[in-house]
Motif scaffolding. Structure first.
Motif, mmCIF file in Angstrom:
data_model
loop_
_atom_site.group_PDB
_atom_site.id
_atom_site.type_symbol
_atom_site.label_atom_id
_atom_site.label_comp_id
_atom_site.label_asym_id
_atom_site.label_seq_id
_atom_site.Cartn_x
_atom_site.Cartn_y
_atom_site.Cartn_z
ATOM 1 N N VAL A 1 -3.098 -7.057 -0.291
ATOM 2 C CA VAL A 1 -2.544 -6.152 -1.303
ATOM 3 C C VAL A 1 -1.717 -5.098 -0.572
ATOM 4 N N ARG A 2 -0.434 -5.005 -0.898
ATOM 5 C CA ARG A 2 0.457 -4.114 -0.146
ATOM 6 C C ARG A 2 1.115 -3.040 -0.997
ATOM 7 N N THR A 3 1.085 -3.192 -2.307
ATOM 8 C CA THR A 3 1.753 -2.232 -3.184
ATOM 9 C C THR A 3 0.858 -1.883 -4.363
ATOM 10 N N ALA A 4 1.225 -0.808 -5.065
ATOM 11 C CA ALA A 4 0.497 -0.441 -6.275
ATOM 12 C C ALA A 4 0.615 -1.539 -7.327
ATOM 13 N N GLU A 5 1.760 -2.203 -7.378
ATOM 14 C CA GLU A 5 1.927 -3.315 -8.318
ATOM 15 C C GLU A 5 0.956 -4.446 -7.998
ATOM 16 N N ASP A 6 0.834 -4.781 -6.703
ATOM 17 C CA ASP A 6 -0.151 -5.783 -6.296
ATOM 18 C C ASP A 6 -1.547 -5.375 -6.746
ATOM 19 N N ALA A 7 -1.874 -4.101 -6.529
ATOM 20 C CA ALA A 7 -3.201 -3.600 -6.883
ATOM 21 C C ALA A 7 -3.470 -3.757 -8.373
ATOM 22 N N ASN A 8 -2.510 -3.407 -9.200
ATOM 23 C CA ASN A 8 -2.699 -3.501 -10.639
ATOM 24 C C ASN A 8 -2.822 -4.944 -11.104
ATOM 25 N N ARG A 9 -2.017 -5.838 -10.547
ATOM 26 C CA ARG A 9 -2.119 -7.252 -10.912
ATOM 27 C C ARG A 9 -3.491 -7.797 -10.534
ATOM 28 N N ALA A 10 -3.974 -7.406 -9.361
ATOM 29 C CA ALA A 10 -5.275 -7.888 -8.895
ATOM 30 C C ALA A 10 -6.401 -7.379 -9.777
ATOM 31 N N VAL A 11 -6.368 -6.097 -10.103
ATOM 32 C CA VAL A 11 -7.425 -5.521 -10.941
ATOM 33 C C VAL A 11 -7.378 -6.105 -12.345
ATOM 34 N N ASP A 12 -6.191 -6.320 -12.867
ATOM 35 C CA ASP A 12 -6.064 -6.931 -14.198
ATOM 36 C C ASP A 12 -6.673 -8.333 -14.218
ATOM 37 N N ALA A 13 -6.622 -9.031 -13.069
ATOM 38 C CA ALA A 13 -7.172 -10.382 -12.983
ATOM 39 C C ALA A 13 -8.672 -10.380 -12.723
ATOM 40 N N GLY A 14 -9.233 -9.197 -12.439
ATOM 41 C CA GLY A 14 -10.673 -9.109 -12.246
ATOM 42 C C GLY A 14 -11.136 -8.735 -10.861
ATOM 43 N N ALA A 15 -10.241 -8.297 -9.985
ATOM 44 C CA ALA A 15 -10.640 -7.920 -8.622
ATOM 45 C C ALA A 15 -11.623 -6.760 -8.650
ATOM 46 N N ALA A 16 -12.687 -6.884 -7.869
ATOM 47 C CA ALA A 16 -13.691 -5.824 -7.787
ATOM 48 C C ALA A 16 -13.409 -4.876 -6.639
ATOM 49 N N TYR A 17 -12.598 -5.298 -5.690
ATOM 50 C CA TYR A 17 -12.179 -4.445 -4.582
ATOM 51 C C TYR A 17 -10.866 -4.986 -4.042
ATOM 52 N N LEU A 18 -10.129 -4.145 -3.341
ATOM 53 C CA LEU A 18 -8.808 -4.487 -2.810
ATOM 54 C C LEU A 18 -8.826 -4.368 -1.294
ATOM 55 N N ILE A 19 -8.144 -5.293 -0.627
ATOM 56 C CA ILE A 19 -8.079 -5.287 0.827
ATOM 57 C C ILE A 19 -6.615 -5.354 1.246
ATOM 58 N N THR A 20 -6.228 -4.456 2.125
ATOM 59 C CA THR A 20 -4.846 -4.406 2.578
ATOM 60 C C THR A 20 -4.743 -4.842 4.044
ATOM 61 N N PRO A 21 -3.579 -5.337 4.469
ATOM 62 C CA PRO A 21 -3.381 -5.647 5.887
ATOM 63 C C PRO A 21 -2.882 -4.448 6.675
ATOM 64 N N VAL A 22 -2.525 -3.384 5.961
ATOM 65 C CA VAL A 22 -1.923 -2.192 6.573
ATOM 66 C C VAL A 22 -2.494 -0.949 5.902
ATOM 67 N N VAL A 23 -2.125 0.213 6.407
ATOM 68 C CA VAL A 23 -2.471 1.466 5.724
ATOM 69 C C VAL A 23 -1.403 1.724 4.669
ATOM 70 N N SER A 24 -1.741 1.473 3.430
ATOM 71 C CA SER A 24 -0.811 1.655 2.318
ATOM 72 C C SER A 24 -1.317 2.783 1.433
ATOM 73 N N ASP A 25 -0.671 3.932 1.536
ATOM 74 C CA ASP A 25 -1.101 5.080 0.740
ATOM 75 C C ASP A 25 -1.057 4.779 -0.752
ATOM 76 N N GLU A 26 -0.042 4.030 -1.179
ATOM 77 C CA GLU A 26 0.060 3.786 -2.623
ATOM 78 C C GLU A 26 -1.070 2.888 -3.113
ATOM 79 N N VAL A 27 -1.527 1.949 -2.296
ATOM 80 C CA VAL A 27 -2.665 1.111 -2.700
ATOM 81 C C VAL A 27 -3.952 1.937 -2.721
#
Length: 203
Positions: A67-93
């Motif tokens: 997950v690299r962007t806020a858009e990614d985060a929202n799509r993931a949560v809408d699909a049922g993600a219980a937690y988010l994992i990023t490959p980088v330090v993304s302040d927006e995520v």
């Protein structure tokens, strides 16, 4: 969910990454039956969010990775993600996770990156790629950063898993050394054997 991530019975987050996510549900079922209850579906796998929706009734919640962007985060949560994992330090995520009350595990490597991700609000820090420093590097990080939960990920093998925990890891992110070819048609019984062996090793 944040508390569960910090207190896993088996301190492993299994990482599912493949060209397509067609078999992710089957693989996740085997992992969870074998005691590996934290699983990550990576967004780089085609159909990952559809596969996540298919797992809505599973006993344990599933996270979404890469997950690299806020858009990614929202799509993931809408699909049922219980937690988010990023490959980088993304302040927006991190900020979006906070807004949505969803834990974020941020990817970082250096002490500065780890500290920045932690103070920004990450629940845990994925030390990636862990294989570059190994357990000794993790132990060195723990000395000045003892309060930050660290999850070495990237090249963590079965043989090295216990050494990472002994060095101070809170949990381990493990992909291909555990999953093998299970996501692309491989033997699910062999996956079960690997998962059970890893769980026994880490007791």
């Amino acid at each position: 969910m944040a508390d569960n991530l910090l207190e896993l019975d088996t301190p492993v987050i299994a990482i599912l990454r493949a060209p397509t996510a067609a078999r992710f549900a089957e693989v996740t079922a085997v992992l969870q039956e074998s005691g590996i209850t934290a699983v990550e579906f990576t967004l780089t796998s085609e159909g990952a969010l559809d596969a996540l929706r298919d797992c809505a009734d599973f006993a344990y919640p599933i996270g979404v990775g890469t997950v690299r962007t806020a858009e990614d985060a929202n799509r993931a949560v809408d699909a049922g993600a219980a937690y988010l994992i990023t490959p980088v330090v993304s302040d927006e995520v991190i900020h979006e996770g906070y807004r949505l009350s969803i834990p974020v595990i941020s990817g970082a490597f250096t002490p500065t990156e780890i500290h920045r991700a932690w103070v920004a609000g990450s629940t845990m820090i994925k030390v990636f790629p862990a294989s570059l420093g190994g357990p000794d590097y993790l132990r060195a990080l723990r000395a000045p950063l003892p309060d930050i939960p660290l999850v070495p990920t990237g090249g963590v093998t079965h043989d090295a898993a216990k050494a990472y925990l002994d060095a101070g890891a809170t949990a381990l992110g493990i992909g291909s050394p555990l999953i093998g070819d299970a996501c692309t048609g491989g033997d699910l019984n062999a996956l079960r054997d690997r998962a059970l062996a890893l769980r026994e090793e880490l007791k």
